[in-house]
Design a protein around this motif. Structure first.
Motif, mmCIF file in Angstrom:
data_model
loop_
_atom_site.group_PDB
_atom_site.id
_atom_site.type_symbol
_atom_site.label_atom_id
_atom_site.label_comp_id
_atom_site.label_asym_id
_atom_site.label_seq_id
_atom_site.Cartn_x
_atom_site.Cartn_y
_atom_site.Cartn_z
ATOM 1 N N PRO A 206 0.813 -1.231 0.000
ATOM 2 C CA PRO A 206 0.000 0.000 0.000
ATOM 3 C C PRO A 206 0.841 1.274 0.000
ATOM 4 O O PRO A 206 0.519 2.234 -0.707
ATOM 5 C CB PRO A 206 -0.821 -0.134 1.289
ATOM 6 N N SER A 207 1.929 1.292 0.769
ATOM 7 C CA SER A 207 2.775 2.491 0.812
ATOM 8 C C SER A 207 3.485 2.709 -0.513
ATOM 9 O O SER A 207 3.591 3.842 -1.001
ATOM 10 C CB SER A 207 3.802 2.382 1.945
ATOM 11 N N GLU A 208 3.982 1.642 -1.120
ATOM 12 C CA GLU A 208 4.647 1.756 -2.421
ATOM 13 C C GLU A 208 3.661 2.262 -3.479
ATOM 14 O O GLU A 208 4.006 3.106 -4.303
ATOM 15 C CB GLU A 208 5.211 0.398 -2.843
ATOM 16 N N TYR A 209 2.446 1.757 -3.427
ATOM 17 C CA TYR A 209 1.438 2.189 -4.405
ATOM 18 C C TYR A 209 1.091 3.663 -4.234
ATOM 19 O O TYR A 209 0.988 4.398 -5.215
ATOM 20 C CB TYR A 209 0.178 1.325 -4.256
ATOM 21 N N ARG A 210 0.930 4.118 -3.008
ATOM 22 C CA ARG A 210 0.613 5.528 -2.764
ATOM 23 C C ARG A 210 1.760 6.424 -3.225
ATOM 24 O O ARG A 210 1.536 7.496 -3.805
ATOM 25 C CB ARG A 210 0.315 5.761 -1.279
ATOM 26 N N LEU A 211 2.993 5.978 -2.976
ATOM 27 C CA LEU A 211 4.157 6.739 -3.435
ATOM 28 C C LEU A 211 4.168 6.853 -4.956
ATOM 29 O O LEU A 211 4.385 7.935 -5.511
ATOM 30 C CB LEU A 211 5.453 6.063 -2.965
ATOM 31 N N LEU A 212 3.948 5.745 -5.628
ATOM 32 C CA LEU A 212 3.974 5.737 -7.090
ATOM 33 C C LEU A 212 2.875 6.638 -7.653
ATOM 34 O O LEU A 212 3.111 7.403 -8.594
ATOM 35 C CB LEU A 212 3.804 4.305 -7.610
ATOM 36 N N CYS A 213 1.684 6.575 -7.080
ATOM 37 C CA CYS A 213 0.571 7.406 -7.556
ATOM 38 C C CYS A 213 0.861 8.888 -7.348
ATOM 39 O O CYS A 213 0.548 9.714 -8.213
ATOM 40 C CB CYS A 213 -0.723 7.016 -6.847
ATOM 41 N N LEU A 214 1.451 9.237 -6.204
ATOM 42 C CA LEU A 214 1.770 10.633 -5.936
ATOM 43 C C LEU A 214 2.774 11.155 -6.958
ATOM 44 O O LEU A 214 2.616 12.254 -7.505
ATOM 45 C CB LEU A 214 2.326 10.793 -4.521
ATOM 46 N N LEU A 215 3.809 10.375 -7.240
ATOM 47 C CA LEU A 215 4.802 10.782 -8.237
ATOM 48 C C LEU A 215 4.179 10.867 -9.627
ATOM 49 O O LEU A 215 4.458 11.797 -10.387
ATOM 50 C CB LEU A 215 5.959 9.790 -8.239
ATOM 51 N N ALA A 216 3.321 9.912 -9.957
ATOM 52 C CA ALA A 216 2.691 9.885 -11.275
ATOM 53 C C ALA A 216 1.798 11.102 -11.497
ATOM 54 O O ALA A 216 1.743 11.658 -12.597
ATOM 55 C CB ALA A 216 1.881 8.603 -11.448
ATOM 56 N N LYS A 217 1.099 11.519 -10.457
ATOM 57 C CA LYS A 217 0.194 12.654 -10.590
ATOM 58 C C LYS A 217 0.947 13.988 -10.623
ATOM 59 O O LYS A 217 0.339 15.030 -10.870
ATOM 60 C CB LYS A 217 -0.828 12.635 -9.453
ATOM 61 N N ASN A 218 2.258 13.920 -10.389
ATOM 62 C CA ASN A 218 3.104 15.121 -10.465
ATOM 63 C C ASN A 218 4.289 14.877 -11.387
ATOM 64 O O ASN A 218 5.382 15.382 -11.142
ATOM 65 C CB ASN A 218 3.600 15.506 -9.069
ATOM 66 N N VAL A 219 4.079 14.114 -12.448
ATOM 67 C CA VAL A 219 5.172 13.724 -13.333
ATOM 68 C C VAL A 219 5.913 14.959 -13.835
ATOM 69 O O VAL A 219 5.314 15.966 -14.210
ATOM 70 C CB VAL A 219 4.641 12.879 -14.514
ATOM 71 N N GLY A 220 7.247 14.901 -13.773
ATOM 72 C CA GLY A 220 8.086 16.014 -14.215
ATOM 73 C C GLY A 220 8.358 17.047 -13.145
ATOM 74 O O GLY A 220 9.175 17.939 -13.349
ATOM 75 N N LYS A 221 7.728 16.924 -11.995
ATOM 76 C CA LYS A 221 7.875 17.931 -10.943
ATOM 77 C C LYS A 221 8.678 17.362 -9.776
ATOM 78 O O LYS A 221 8.454 16.222 -9.355
ATOM 79 C CB LYS A 221 6.503 18.390 -10.450
ATOM 80 N N VAL A 222 9.603 18.165 -9.243
ATOM 81 C CA VAL A 222 10.382 17.755 -8.076
ATOM 82 C C VAL A 222 9.492 17.849 -6.831
ATOM 83 O O VAL A 222 8.927 18.907 -6.544
ATOM 84 C CB VAL A 222 11.629 18.637 -7.887
ATOM 85 N N LEU A 223 9.364 16.746 -6.104
ATOM 86 C CA LEU A 223 8.598 16.721 -4.858
ATOM 87 C C LEU A 223 9.580 16.585 -3.698
ATOM 88 O O LEU A 223 10.405 15.673 -3.683
ATOM 89 C CB LEU A 223 7.608 15.550 -4.840
ATOM 90 N N THR A 224 9.498 17.470 -2.725
ATOM 91 C CA THR A 224 10.426 17.425 -1.601
ATOM 92 C C THR A 224 10.079 16.281 -0.657
ATOM 93 O O THR A 224 8.955 15.778 -0.642
ATOM 94 C CB THR A 224 10.417 18.743 -0.817
ATOM 95 N N HIS A 225 11.057 15.907 0.166
ATOM 96 C CA HIS A 225 10.826 14.858 1.162
ATOM 97 C C HIS A 225 9.640 15.213 2.059
ATOM 98 O O HIS A 225 8.763 14.371 2.304
ATOM 99 C CB HIS A 225 12.080 14.667 2.031
ATOM 100 N N ASN A 226 9.621 16.442 2.560
ATOM 101 C CA ASN A 226 8.545 16.850 3.468
ATOM 102 C C ASN A 226 7.187 16.788 2.798
ATOM 103 O O ASN A 226 6.196 16.375 3.422
ATOM 104 C CB ASN A 226 8.803 18.271 3.988
ATOM 105 N N TYR A 227 7.114 17.207 1.540
ATOM 106 C CA TYR A 227 5.841 17.166 0.822
ATOM 107 C C TYR A 227 5.350 15.725 0.685
ATOM 108 O O TYR A 227 4.171 15.425 0.938
ATOM 109 C CB TYR A 227 6.004 17.796 -0.560
ATOM 110 N N ILE A 228 6.252 14.840 0.284
ATOM 111 C CA ILE A 228 5.873 13.430 0.116
ATOM 112 C C ILE A 228 5.426 12.824 1.439
ATOM 113 O O ILE A 228 4.391 12.147 1.508
ATOM 114 C CB ILE A 228 7.042 12.621 -0.481
#
Length: 235
Positions: A160-182
Protein backbone atom coordinates in the motif's frame (compact mmCIF):
# COMPACT_ATOMS: atom_id res chain seq x y z
CA UNK A 1 1.26 25.42 -32.92
CA UNK A 2 1.76 28.46 -30.71
CA UNK A 3 5.24 28.95 -29.38
CA UNK A 4 5.44 28.73 -25.55
CA UNK A 5 5.32 32.10 -23.81
CA UNK A 6 7.78 32.52 -20.92
CA UNK A 7 7.75 35.18 -18.19
CA UNK A 8 11.31 35.94 -17.05
CA UNK A 9 11.50 37.54 -13.59
CA UNK A 10 15.08 38.71 -13.03
CA UNK A 11 16.48 42.05 -11.82
CA UNK A 12 20.12 41.36 -12.80
CA UNK A 13 20.48 42.81 -16.31
CA UNK A 14 23.31 40.55 -17.63
CA UNK A 15 21.56 37.38 -16.42
CA UNK A 16 18.21 38.59 -17.74
CA UNK A 17 19.86 39.24 -21.12
CA UNK A 18 21.45 35.78 -21.13
CA UNK A 19 18.12 34.10 -20.42
CA UNK A 20 16.11 36.12 -22.95
CA UNK A 21 18.71 35.71 -25.67
CA UNK A 22 18.69 31.95 -25.05
CA UNK A 23 14.89 31.87 -25.25
CA UNK A 24 14.88 33.94 -28.42
CA UNK A 25 17.39 31.74 -30.21
CA UNK A 26 15.25 28.69 -29.36
CA UNK A 27 12.08 30.25 -30.72
CA UNK A 28 10.32 30.94 -27.41
CA UNK A 29 8.24 34.07 -26.86
CA UNK A 30 8.99 35.94 -23.65
CA UNK A 31 8.31 38.97 -21.49
CA UNK A 32 10.40 40.26 -18.59
CA UNK A 33 9.74 41.68 -15.13
CA UNK A 34 12.33 43.11 -12.74
CA UNK A 35 10.34 43.25 -9.48
CA UNK A 36 8.06 40.96 -7.54
CA UNK A 37 5.08 43.29 -7.88
CA UNK A 38 5.54 43.47 -11.65
CA UNK A 39 5.86 39.70 -11.89
CA UNK A 40 2.47 39.17 -10.22
CA UNK A 41 0.81 41.72 -12.50
CA UNK A 42 2.37 40.20 -15.63
CA UNK A 43 1.49 36.65 -14.57
CA UNK A 44 -2.15 37.63 -14.11
CA UNK A 45 -2.48 39.77 -17.24
CA UNK A 46 -0.35 37.84 -19.74
CA UNK A 47 -1.09 34.27 -18.61
CA UNK A 48 2.35 32.86 -19.54
CA UNK A 49 2.98 29.17 -20.10
CA UNK A 50 5.89 29.17 -17.65
CA UNK A 51 7.74 31.49 -15.26
CA UNK A 52 11.51 31.64 -14.77
CA UNK A 53 11.98 33.27 -11.36
CA UNK A 54 14.90 34.75 -9.44
CA UNK A 55 14.43 34.69 -5.67
CA UNK A 56 16.45 37.79 -4.78
CA UNK A 57 14.27 40.58 -6.12
CA UNK A 58 14.48 44.18 -4.82
CA UNK A 59 10.93 44.43 -3.44
CA UNK A 60 9.84 40.89 -2.63
CA UNK A 61 11.31 37.49 -1.89
CA UNK A 62 10.77 35.02 -4.70
CA UNK A 63 9.32 32.42 -2.33
CA UNK A 64 6.51 34.85 -1.50
CA UNK A 65 5.83 35.26 -5.22
CA UNK A 66 5.56 31.49 -5.60
CA UNK A 67 3.08 31.32 -2.72
CA UNK A 68 0.97 34.13 -4.20
CA UNK A 69 0.89 32.55 -7.65
CA UNK A 70 -0.06 29.18 -6.18
CA UNK A 71 -3.21 30.66 -4.62
CA UNK A 72 -4.73 30.95 -8.11
CA UNK A 73 -2.57 29.15 -10.68
CA UNK A 74 -0.62 25.96 -11.41
CA UNK A 75 1.70 27.93 -13.69
CA UNK A 76 5.02 26.00 -13.90
CA UNK A 77 7.76 27.92 -12.08
CA UNK A 78 11.48 27.30 -12.55
CA UNK A 79 13.57 29.05 -9.92
CA UNK A 80 16.96 30.36 -11.07
CA UNK A 81 18.81 31.62 -8.02
CA UNK A 82 22.24 32.17 -6.49
CA UNK A 83 20.96 30.58 -3.28
CA UNK A 84 22.57 27.16 -3.31
CA UNK A 85 21.78 25.77 0.14
CA UNK A 86 19.46 22.77 0.28
CA UNK A 87 17.17 24.59 2.72
CA UNK A 88 16.62 27.36 0.16
CA UNK A 89 15.79 24.85 -2.56
CA UNK A 90 13.45 22.94 -0.25
CA UNK A 91 11.68 26.13 0.82
CA UNK A 92 11.06 27.17 -2.79
CA UNK A 93 9.94 23.70 -3.87
CA UNK A 94 7.68 23.30 -0.84
CA UNK A 95 6.14 26.68 -1.67
CA UNK A 96 5.17 25.32 -5.08
CA UNK A 97 8.11 25.78 -7.47
CA UNK A 98 8.44 23.04 -10.07
CA UNK A 99 12.22 23.08 -10.42
CA UNK A 100 15.32 24.84 -9.06
CA UNK A 101 18.45 25.83 -10.96
CA UNK A 102 21.45 27.34 -9.17
CA UNK A 103 23.49 30.22 -10.57
CA UNK A 104 25.85 30.11 -12.34
CA UNK A 105 24.12 27.77 -14.79
CA UNK A 106 24.65 26.58 -18.35
CA UNK A 107 22.11 27.55 -21.00
CA UNK A 108 21.92 23.87 -21.98
CA UNK A 109 20.75 22.93 -18.50
CA UNK A 110 18.25 25.78 -18.41
CA UNK A 111 16.79 24.65 -21.73
CA UNK A 112 16.64 21.05 -20.52
CA UNK A 113 14.74 22.07 -17.37
CA UNK A 114 12.46 24.22 -19.53
CA UNK A 115 11.66 21.29 -21.81
CA UNK A 116 10.84 19.08 -18.83
CA UNK A 117 8.36 21.61 -17.44
CA UNK A 118 6.76 22.24 -20.83
CA UNK A 119 6.38 18.49 -21.38
CA UNK A 120 4.54 18.36 -18.06
CA UNK A 121 2.14 21.03 -19.33
CA UNK A 122 1.42 18.93 -22.42
CA UNK A 123 1.11 15.81 -20.30
CA UNK A 124 -1.40 17.49 -17.97
CA UNK A 125 -3.40 18.67 -20.98
CA UNK A 126 -3.37 15.20 -22.49
CA UNK A 127 -4.60 13.72 -19.22
CA UNK A 128 -7.73 15.84 -19.44
CA UNK A 129 -8.49 14.23 -22.78
CA UNK A 130 -7.87 10.68 -21.56
CA UNK A 131 -9.56 8.44 -19.06
CA UNK A 132 -8.66 9.90 -15.67
CA UNK A 133 -8.80 6.43 -14.11
CA UNK A 134 -5.42 5.40 -15.55
CA UNK A 135 -1.86 6.65 -15.98
CA UNK A 136 0.52 5.54 -18.72
CA UNK A 137 4.21 6.41 -18.86
CA UNK A 138 6.03 4.28 -21.42
CA UNK A 139 5.70 0.62 -20.37
CA UNK A 140 4.43 1.65 -16.91
CA UNK A 141 0.65 1.72 -16.39
CA UNK A 142 -1.37 2.49 -13.27
CA UNK A 143 -5.05 1.59 -13.16
CA UNK A 144 -6.33 3.87 -10.40
CA UNK A 145 -9.80 2.35 -10.40
CA UNK A 146 -8.50 -1.19 -9.90
CA UNK A 147 -5.50 -0.20 -7.79
CA UNK A 148 -3.19 -2.20 -10.04
CA UNK A 149 0.19 -1.50 -11.68
CA UNK A 150 1.65 -3.05 -14.81
CA UNK A 151 5.12 -2.88 -16.30
CA UNK A 152 5.38 -4.06 -19.92
CA UNK A 153 2.03 -5.88 -19.55
CA UNK A 154 3.21 -7.72 -16.43
CA UNK A 155 1.36 -6.91 -13.21
CA UNK A 156 3.57 -5.66 -10.37
CA UNK A 157 2.56 -6.30 -6.79
CA UNK A 158 3.15 -3.26 -4.58
CA UNK A 159 2.58 -2.69 -0.89
CA UNK A 160 0.00 0.00 0.00
CA UNK A 161 2.78 2.49 0.81
CA UNK A 162 4.65 1.76 -2.42
CA UNK A 163 1.44 2.19 -4.40
CA UNK A 164 0.61 5.53 -2.76
CA UNK A 165 4.16 6.74 -3.43
CA UNK A 166 3.97 5.74 -7.09
CA UNK A 167 0.57 7.41 -7.56
CA UNK A 168 1.77 10.63 -5.94
CA UNK A 169 4.80 10.78 -8.24
CA UNK A 170 2.69 9.89 -11.27
CA UNK A 171 0.19 12.65 -10.59
CA UNK A 172 3.10 15.12 -10.46
CA UNK A 173 5.17 13.72 -13.33
CA UNK A 174 8.09 16.01 -14.22
CA UNK A 175 7.88 17.93 -10.94
CA UNK A 176 10.38 17.76 -8.08
CA UNK A 177 8.60 16.72 -4.86
CA UNK A 178 10.43 17.42 -1.60
CA UNK A 179 10.83 14.86 1.16
CA UNK A 180 8.54 16.85 3.47
CA UNK A 181 5.84 17.17 0.82
CA UNK A 182 5.87 13.43 0.12
CA UNK A 183 5.86 12.51 3.81
CA UNK A 184 2.90 14.81 4.48
CA UNK A 185 0.90 13.68 1.43
CA UNK A 186 1.45 9.95 2.02
CA UNK A 187 1.48 9.61 5.79
CA UNK A 188 0.14 12.88 7.16
CA UNK A 189 1.06 13.20 10.83
CA UNK A 190 2.49 9.68 11.08
CA UNK A 191 6.02 9.89 12.52
CA UNK A 192 7.86 8.61 9.46
CA UNK A 193 11.09 10.43 8.61
CA UNK A 194 13.23 10.85 5.52
CA UNK A 195 15.24 7.69 6.22
CA UNK A 196 12.03 5.65 6.23
CA UNK A 197 10.94 7.32 2.99
CA UNK A 198 14.24 6.31 1.38
CA UNK A 199 13.57 2.69 2.35
CA UNK A 200 10.08 2.72 0.84
CA UNK A 201 11.42 4.41 -2.30
CA UNK A 202 14.21 1.85 -2.63
CA UNK A 203 11.78 -1.07 -2.50
CA UNK A 204 9.50 0.62 -5.04
CA UNK A 205 12.41 1.21 -7.40
CA UNK A 206 13.47 -2.42 -7.24
CA UNK A 207 10.08 -3.34 -8.64
CA UNK A 208 9.78 -0.80 -11.47
CA UNK A 209 13.37 0.00 -12.50
CA UNK A 210 15.53 -2.31 -14.61
CA UNK A 211 18.69 -1.10 -12.87
CA UNK A 212 18.97 1.08 -9.78
CA UNK A 213 22.09 2.80 -11.16
CA UNK A 214 20.23 4.01 -14.27
CA UNK A 215 16.68 4.88 -13.17
CA UNK A 216 14.27 5.76 -15.96
CA UNK A 217 11.20 6.52 -13.86
CA UNK A 218 12.20 7.94 -10.48
CA UNK A 219 14.98 10.53 -10.29
CA UNK A 220 16.65 11.40 -6.97
CA UNK A 221 17.44 15.01 -6.08
CA UNK A 222 19.96 14.48 -3.30
CA UNK A 223 18.99 16.19 -0.06
CA UNK A 224 15.75 17.49 -1.59
CA UNK A 225 13.38 14.83 -2.90
CA UNK A 226 12.27 12.88 -5.97
CA UNK A 227 10.81 13.39 -9.43
CA UNK A 228 9.05 11.02 -11.81
CA UNK A 229 10.47 11.30 -15.31
CA UNK A 230 8.33 11.06 -18.40
CA UNK A 231 9.61 8.36 -20.76
CA UNK A 232 8.77 7.44 -24.34
CA UNK A 233 6.74 4.44 -25.38
CA UNK A 234 9.96 2.53 -25.98
CA UNK A 235 11.13 3.24 -22.42
Amino acid sequence: MNRPFILVVEDDKPIRKLITTTLETQGYRYHTAETGEASIIEAVSRQPDLMILDLGLPDMDGVDIIKKVRTWSNLPIIVVSARSEDRDKIEALDAGADDYLTKPFSVEELLARLRVSLRRIRHDSDKLLKDASSFINGPLKIDYAAGCVWLAEEEIHLTPSEYRLLCLLAKNVGKVLTHNYILHEIWGNHPYDVSALRVFMATLRKKIEKTSSQPRYIQTHIGIGYRMLQVGDDG
